[in-house]
Design a protein around this motif. Sequence first.
Motif, short mmCIF file in Angstrom:
data_model
loop_
_atom_site.label_atom_id
_atom_site.label_comp_id
_atom_site.label_asym_id
_atom_site.label_seq_id
_atom_site.Cartn_x
_atom_site.Cartn_y
_atom_site.Cartn_z
N LEU A 271 -20.26 31.49 22.29
CA LEU A 271 -21.72 31.44 22.17
C LEU A 271 -22.32 32.78 21.78
CD1 LEU A 271 -22.53 29.21 25.29
CD2 LEU A 271 -22.53 28.52 22.88
N GLN A 272 -21.67 33.89 22.14
CA GLN A 272 -22.24 35.20 21.84
C GLN A 272 -22.26 35.49 20.34
OE1 GLN A 272 -19.76 38.08 23.85
NE2 GLN A 272 -17.90 37.22 22.98
N PHE A 273 -21.49 34.73 19.54
CA PHE A 273 -21.52 34.92 18.09
C PHE A 273 -22.83 34.41 17.47
CE2 PHE A 273 -17.01 35.47 18.70
CZ PHE A 273 -16.64 36.34 17.69
N ALA A 274 -23.55 33.57 18.21
CA ALA A 274 -24.73 32.91 17.64
C ALA A 274 -25.81 33.91 17.22
CB ALA A 274 -25.30 31.92 18.65
N ALA A 275 -25.98 34.99 17.99
CA ALA A 275 -27.07 35.93 17.69
C ALA A 275 -26.85 36.63 16.35
CB ALA A 275 -27.19 36.95 18.82
N VAL A 276 -25.64 37.16 16.13
CA VAL A 276 -25.37 37.85 14.86
C VAL A 276 -25.36 36.86 13.70
CG1 VAL A 276 -23.56 39.07 13.58
CG2 VAL A 276 -24.21 39.85 15.86
N MET A 277 -24.85 35.65 13.96
CA MET A 277 -24.89 34.63 12.92
C MET A 277 -26.33 34.37 12.48
SD MET A 277 -23.68 30.66 13.20
CE MET A 277 -23.93 29.51 11.85
N TYR A 278 -27.24 34.30 13.45
CA TYR A 278 -28.65 34.06 13.13
C TYR A 278 -29.21 35.21 12.29
CZ TYR A 278 -33.60 33.04 13.71
OH TYR A 278 -34.93 32.76 13.46
N LEU B 154 -20.86 28.23 33.06
CA LEU B 154 -20.04 28.50 31.89
C LEU B 154 -18.79 29.28 32.28
CD1 LEU B 154 -22.76 29.65 29.29
CD2 LEU B 154 -21.80 27.37 29.57
N ASP B 155 -17.75 29.17 31.46
CA ASP B 155 -16.59 30.02 31.68
C ASP B 155 -16.51 31.06 30.56
OD1 ASP B 155 -15.39 28.82 29.45
OD2 ASP B 155 -14.37 27.33 30.68
N ALA B 156 -15.52 31.94 30.67
CA ALA B 156 -15.42 33.06 29.72
C ALA B 156 -15.23 32.57 28.28
CB ALA B 156 -14.27 33.98 30.12
N GLU B 157 -14.52 31.45 28.11
CA GLU B 157 -14.31 30.90 26.76
C GLU B 157 -15.64 30.47 26.14
OE1 GLU B 157 -11.50 30.87 25.23
OE2 GLU B 157 -9.89 30.85 26.69
N HIS B 158 -16.47 29.79 26.94
CA HIS B 158 -17.80 29.36 26.45
C HIS B 158 -18.59 30.58 25.98
CE1 HIS B 158 -17.48 25.80 29.48
NE2 HIS B 158 -16.94 25.49 28.32
N ILE B 159 -18.66 31.58 26.84
CA ILE B 159 -19.48 32.76 26.55
C ILE B 159 -18.96 33.48 25.32
CG2 ILE B 159 -20.14 35.03 27.46
CD1 ILE B 159 -20.04 33.62 30.28
N SER B 160 -17.64 33.55 25.18
CA SER B 160 -17.04 34.26 24.04
C SER B 160 -17.47 33.64 22.72
CB SER B 160 -15.51 34.23 24.15
OG SER B 160 -15.09 34.95 25.28
N LEU C 193 -26.50 35.33 29.58
CA LEU C 193 -25.36 34.51 29.17
C LEU C 193 -24.09 34.91 29.92
CD1 LEU C 193 -24.09 32.42 27.23
CD2 LEU C 193 -23.76 34.29 25.60
N ILE C 194 -23.80 36.19 29.99
CA ILE C 194 -22.57 36.66 30.64
C ILE C 194 -22.59 36.31 32.13
CG2 ILE C 194 -21.23 38.71 31.27
CD1 ILE C 194 -22.22 39.92 28.56
N HIS C 195 -23.73 36.45 32.78
CA HIS C 195 -23.81 36.15 34.21
C HIS C 195 -23.63 34.66 34.50
CE1 HIS C 195 -24.74 39.87 36.38
NE2 HIS C 195 -25.29 40.29 35.25
#
Length: 771
Positions: free
Chosen positions: A102-109, A94-100, A86-88
Amino acid sequence: MNNKPPANPYDRLEMQRSVQISLESLSRGIDNYRIDVRLSARFTSVVRKLVRTLVDQYTVMAPGGQDHNDLFDRLRDRYQDMLTVLIHRVKTDLDAEHISLLQFAAVMYIIRQVRRQLDDEVREVSTKLADFRNRGATEVLGAQQRLFWLRKNYERILYTINKQLIGQIQRAEDRTLAPIRRQYLGEEYSLIVPAIVTPLHLTSELSALPLLINEFLMWSANGEDSEFIALNRKVEALLQRFFPNLETPPLDGEGAAESSVSEIYDELGGLFHTQAFLGLAADTKTVIREHFCWFEIPENLPALFDSQSNQEYLTAVRKQAGLGAWWRARREVRNLDKFIKAFGKLLRKEKLLPQLLACHAMRQSLSPTILEKADLKVICQYLSGHVPLARVEESSSGNNKLNQQQLKVLADLHKSIHERTVKLDDNDLVKILAEISRYRRELKHCRFAHRAFNRLNLLSNKDDIKLSDSAGTLYKLPTNSEIEEDSDRICHHTILKADVRGSMTVTDELMAKGLNPASFFSTRFFNPINKILESYGANKVFIEGDAIILSFLEHENAPQQWFSVARACGYARDMLKITSSNNRYSQQMGLPLLELGVGICFADTAPRFLYDGDHPIMISGAIGLADRLSGCSWTLRAAIRKSLFNVAVLRIAEGETGKGEKGQHYLLYNVNGVNLDEFAFRKLKKEMSMRGLRVKLNGEDFLFHVGQYPDAKGRKKDLVVREGKVGLWQDSRICEDPASDESYYEVVVNRKVLSLILEKAAGQQPAAAGQ
């Protein structure tokens, strides 16, 4: 000699900090609000297996020790893999805002999965209990005790499981992902990570005793929000009195000031629970943000009240600035000491010190056996001095009754906490103050995280995934091994719209003659144009009656086939050949003639799709643009004589009738012609090498662009485009506009002109051309 004045204690403070994520550039998903996400199947699979295993382990009264290291390693590795990919993607799509976000999805799950599984367990026991009661079964008592135990220990079980799972996420972030984030996203985006792994995610209640005891301090021996809220307000008042120059806004005052409208979603209840502490979770629309004042940056507290640094500051002031400056500086430092004394007095007056100090002692000295046998709340109340030891004995009974040794451990701990309360020094008070600061910070991290959670829609239903993916709104988070060479992913597209005029007249004429209009159009028009779809890689969007809309798609991993505009132009030429042939037949039959107007537009994005059952419905702004280009002004039909060409564009002069009505600023003429928009023409020049030629026809100079492209079957095709200058419609007539530099583009379909231009391009001298 260094004459720089020494820094006072307040200069050591970081006065404010903020984190934010802009949502403006993210595509909204199938509900037109949240962002659709599909997590890695490898990641979600190991999460589900671990959650099921841990829930089975910790929902029994005496859980045995089990080795889950292999599963934990797999969870950590797959999270690292997924986030690294995702970061790469900041280097690609994607830009940094997108990644910032989307990375919440894993812990939310993870949080959602643990709660669902634990709630399912409680419901299952409750259902069994109801069934036993209905049948009068002997298992009622056992089921009743188990249900009571599960509900009583719900937050402890939740904490225990989440701590292990999110602990693996924290470990991956600290050890592996931190340097990757700094390299590709920058330091500012690393400040978002603490919100992803905040300890407040570990329980469903923000003042749950297992959370406070293990992660913070015991603000309340009863696990109630109100006691921290009351303490915090008193501390805020104290800070305002001693440090009026340090801005310390009230914790619950910021959200309400932003907006009276709250966030729409709150799936996990986080915004509801933070509201008691922070005020209304205002809807921040397109930006998620949190501001932290100096008192919400815990590192500030030890720095501000560091006695050694403050003493060195006073010594330096006296040496460099003299006695008068030293007296003023000493008042500042003494004010810090006075504040700490006042803070200690406040805690003693409120009788909070024992319970605040009890947490550390409980973590160090109490075995899990004691915590499981007796009521945790009662233990906290006893160690805080609110109830006698006998009350703890009463809270345990039967097989869970505490023995004398365990009661002695509790009594000794109670005595130790009392002794520490008496001996408490300033350093201990600073640590408590820093913990209040940390809890304030984590409350804001929690609200920030839940705002992010509530903007994400984690899709698992196949139909929803298909719908979002087809619409180009699905954000996929695969691991490295799950990245597929997705040749079907659309990246650009071209739309061809053909306005078929006269179809109703032809239908009426055929019916008047007793002929079948459906068979006429099928054999003479629709069947022939359908046969050439494959040759040009065209896709039907809509073909019915007087409307024909086709799409020419370009796929991400097939750039060798990126000829969508050229192939649309080629298809349009062939379609007009079919129409011309049709008209010759109709003329012989004494029937009205068909007329077409074709518009072609290019979009450098993927189209979106809605579904009617299994039938996709394309959504694209290029369809509307192509529709306008295919149209023909009735005013111009009467004003333009038949010529070599079939397309003209005129700008409507100021003051002319119709100017600006329904956004109209141009008149278009398109009779059996192909009108190409400027964006499509620029794309066409990228698709193939085009040679510009100026040719005089009938005494008038024209500019043509000539090139060659492959159709979908690889056959080379010639293409000629005329670049015309936009004219002026003024005083109800066609005028030249010397001041204009606007152009329009027409695909040449006149066979005589094509022959002449292609001969010219080949280096042969053509003869003069007439009409």
